[in-house]
Motif scaffolding. Sequence first.
Motif, PDB file in Angstrom:
ATOM      1  N   UNK A  15      86.515 -10.640  62.210  1.00 22.72           N
ATOM      2  CA  UNK A  15      86.194 -11.763  61.315  1.00 22.72           C
ATOM      3  C   UNK A  15      86.608 -11.410  59.890  1.00 22.72           C
ATOM      4  N   UNK A  16      86.383 -10.143  59.517  1.00 19.79           N
ATOM      5  CA  UNK A  16      86.750  -9.679  58.172  1.00 19.79           C
ATOM      6  C   UNK A  16      88.237  -9.802  57.925  1.00 19.79           C
ATOM      7  N   UNK A  17      89.046  -9.458  58.930  1.00 16.04           N
ATOM      8  CA  UNK A  17      90.508  -9.530  58.767  1.00 16.04           C
ATOM      9  C   UNK A  17      90.937 -10.981  58.533  1.00 16.04           C
ATOM     10  N   UNK A  18      90.405 -11.889  59.354  1.00 18.98           N
ATOM     11  CA  UNK A  18      90.799 -13.304  59.236  1.00 18.98           C
ATOM     12  C   UNK A  18      90.378 -13.861  57.873  1.00 18.98           C
ATOM     13  N   UNK A  19      89.106 -13.652  57.521  1.00 19.86           N
ATOM     14  CA  UNK A  19      88.596 -14.210  56.257  1.00 19.86           C
ATOM     15  C   UNK A  19      89.297 -13.554  55.058  1.00 19.86           C
ATOM     16  N   UNK A  20      89.549 -12.256  55.147  1.00 17.67           N
ATOM     17  CA  UNK A  20      90.220 -11.557  54.035  1.00 17.67           C
ATOM     18  C   UNK A  20      91.618 -12.111  53.798  1.00 17.67           C
ATOM     19  N   UNK A  21      92.356 -12.331  54.885  1.00 17.79           N
ATOM     20  CA  UNK A  21      93.726 -12.855  54.731  1.00 17.79           C
ATOM     21  C   UNK A  21      93.692 -14.256  54.124  1.00 17.79           C
ATOM     22  N   UNK A  22      92.751 -15.082  54.593  1.00 16.99           N
ATOM     23  CA  UNK A  22      92.630 -16.438  54.026  1.00 16.99           C
ATOM     24  C   UNK A  22      92.275 -16.358  52.543  1.00 16.99           C
ATOM     25  N   UNK A  23      91.336 -15.463  52.216  1.00 16.34           N
ATOM     26  CA  UNK A  23      90.911 -15.315  50.822  1.00 16.34           C
ATOM     27  C   UNK A  23      92.078 -14.833  49.949  1.00 16.34           C
ATOM     28  N   UNK A  24      92.843 -13.857  50.453  1.00 17.50           N
ATOM     29  CA  UNK A  24      93.957 -13.312  49.662  1.00 17.50           C
ATOM     30  C   UNK A  24      95.037 -14.365  49.417  1.00 17.50           C
ATOM     31  N   UNK A  25      95.208 -15.263  50.371  1.00 16.44           N
ATOM     32  CA  UNK A  25      96.263 -16.280  50.216  1.00 16.44           C
ATOM     33  C   UNK A  25      95.761 -17.483  49.414  1.00 16.44           C
ATOM     34  N   UNK A  26      94.552 -17.951  49.725  1.00 15.48           N
ATOM     35  CA  UNK A  26      94.111 -19.223  49.141  1.00 15.48           C
ATOM     36  C   UNK A  26      92.998 -19.101  48.090  1.00 15.48           C
ATOM     37  N   UNK A  27      92.205 -18.028  48.134  1.00 13.91           N
ATOM     38  CA  UNK A  27      90.990 -18.041  47.313  1.00 13.91           C
ATOM     39  C   UNK A  27      90.986 -17.131  46.107  1.00 13.91           C
ATOM     40  N   UNK A  28      91.734 -16.046  46.155  1.00 13.15           N
ATOM     41  CA  UNK A  28      91.521 -14.984  45.174  1.00 13.15           C
ATOM     42  C   UNK A  28      91.849 -15.418  43.734  1.00 13.15           C
ATOM     43  N   UNK A  29      92.938 -16.158  43.574  1.00 10.88           N
ATOM     44  CA  UNK A  29      93.353 -16.527  42.214  1.00 10.88           C
ATOM     45  C   UNK A  29      92.338 -17.452  41.567  1.00 10.88           C
ATOM     46  N   UNK A  30      91.656 -18.270  42.388  1.00 12.11           N
ATOM     47  CA  UNK A  30      90.658 -19.191  41.857  1.00 12.11           C
ATOM     48  C   UNK A  30      89.338 -18.462  41.574  1.00 12.11           C
ATOM     49  N   UNK A  31      88.984 -17.526  42.464  1.00  5.70           N
ATOM     50  CA  UNK A  31      87.706 -16.819  42.310  1.00  5.70           C
ATOM     51  C   UNK A  31      87.751 -15.801  41.173  1.00  5.70           C
ATOM     52  N   UNK A  32      88.899 -15.156  40.981  1.00  6.75           N
ATOM     53  CA  UNK A  32      89.019 -14.113  39.956  1.00  6.75           C
ATOM     54  C   UNK A  32      90.353 -14.310  39.233  1.00  6.75           C
ATOM     55  N   UNK A  33      90.276 -14.791  37.992  1.00  4.49           N
ATOM     56  CA  UNK A  33      91.505 -15.145  37.267  1.00  4.49           C
ATOM     57  C   UNK A  33      92.375 -13.925  36.958  1.00  4.49           C
ATOM     58  N   UNK A  34      91.770 -12.736  36.966  1.00  2.77           N
ATOM     59  CA  UNK A  34      92.570 -11.533  36.707  1.00  2.77           C
ATOM     60  C   UNK A  34      93.515 -11.239  37.866  1.00  2.77           C
ATOM     61  N   UNK A  35      93.298 -11.909  39.005  1.00  4.73           N
ATOM     62  CA  UNK A  35      94.157 -11.677  40.167  1.00  4.73           C
ATOM     63  C   UNK A  35      95.284 -12.693  40.259  1.00  4.73           C
ATOM     64  N   UNK A  36      95.309 -13.662  39.318  1.00  2.00           N
ATOM     65  CA  UNK A  36      96.373 -14.674  39.351  1.00  2.00           C
ATOM     66  C   UNK A  36      97.734 -14.004  39.184  1.00  2.00           C
TER      67      UNK A  36
END
Lengths: 77, 361
Positions: A15-36
């Motif tokens: 579950x961690x692998x699936x959610x992590x990949x989704x987060x890295x592609x779609x969520x990270x830039x919105x959740x943490x602007x330093x990752x944009x």
Amino acid sequence: MSETILLAVGIYCLAGIVISLLFLVFGIARADHAAKGAGLVFRLTILPGLIFLWPIILGRWLSGRQINQDIHGGDNS
Amino acid sequence: MGHQYQAIQWNRNKAHYDIAIALFALLYTGIFVVIGLQPSETGNTPDPVVLLIRAFGTCAFLLLTFILMIGPLARLSDRFKPMLYNRRHFGVFTFLLAAVHFGLALMWYHGFGPLNPFVSLFVSNQPGGTFPGFPFEVLGLAAFVIMLLMAVTSHDFWLNNLSAPVWKALHMLVYVAYGLLVIHIAAGALLTEKSMLYPALVLVAFLLVAGLHLMTGLQERGHDRLRRALEDKGWVSVSAPQDIPDKRAIIVPLRDGERVAVFRDGNKVSAVTNVCRHQNGPLGEGRVVDGCITCPWHGWQYRMEDGVSPPPFTEKIATYNLKLMNGMIFLDPVANAPGAKVDPVFFDLTEYDESGDAEAV
């Protein structure tokens, strides 16, 4: 008993692998602007942590809370 | 204000630091295996895989011991402060060595039986077997899991996203991991060890870590007592010296309405009254020019160390005593006579230059 625990750990990590990949592609830039705009190597660097701690990050992602909003995105890869 | 993430922050110094650690690990494991492969008095040659397991395990334990000594050593003496730099890379590298040890041990002792290696690890006590029932391998696994969580959260991304208190609490678990490792070694490999060298080394390592932390704890208590005594006497905490802009001052208001200008010139800090003798100009808004405090209104100058105008002038202003304690400047609110010489407070500028480079991974 041991097999059951191992199976639970395996499902948790899967579950961690699936959610992590989704987060890295779609969520990270919105959740943490330093990752944009951060590159692939950065995303791979934090991937192991995401796989183990995905419930924390999923909670952050779903809550919509953002951090480092004073940082503007750019390509630093 | 944060910064945009990079995968791994490397610069020349960090690269040298990392290369030195890697070279040490390479030399250590190489020498360990070469010496271990020499036949013993009975003519037996140890298994190379077992030697590798022990080489990586002991190397990781030694490096972790050293990492845990850096903090207290840096508190006891400024000479060790450069070692604090890049400690996160050091930790991740140590984890990688521990991972090799763990992987080899898991496969070698548990990978060839009918059971899943992880299940086998929980139900057997290989390789020693001289301490039946004691789960020394499980303790090693617990320490490994802690080190794993620390390594995977060592990037600044995790510091920001877990919050500093949670991140710090997680990384303080290193002490739990170290305790588990000491028991893991004592109840495992050391029980089959005939030589007294390894038990002695583990004991010395543990005593060094524990002793240094005890010493710094006692020192901190002493500092706290001294700081409270200073505050009881009315001394005022000003700021960390590096937070005063170079060649500039910060102005400290005192209870009696007096204002004191605390100036920094490079690695020196001095305090004088904020009032210029000429027309009561605000000296603290001026700057240090050629080693002299220079009034922003008309350029009158005073030497930092004694508040006296450089020759041929003879004007004098009041000076104040300062103390540097635990990285904080304290000010005695009782003014010295105008022109009284006070030695500046010196601080180590280099460590602050280095710490400006934020660490990641």
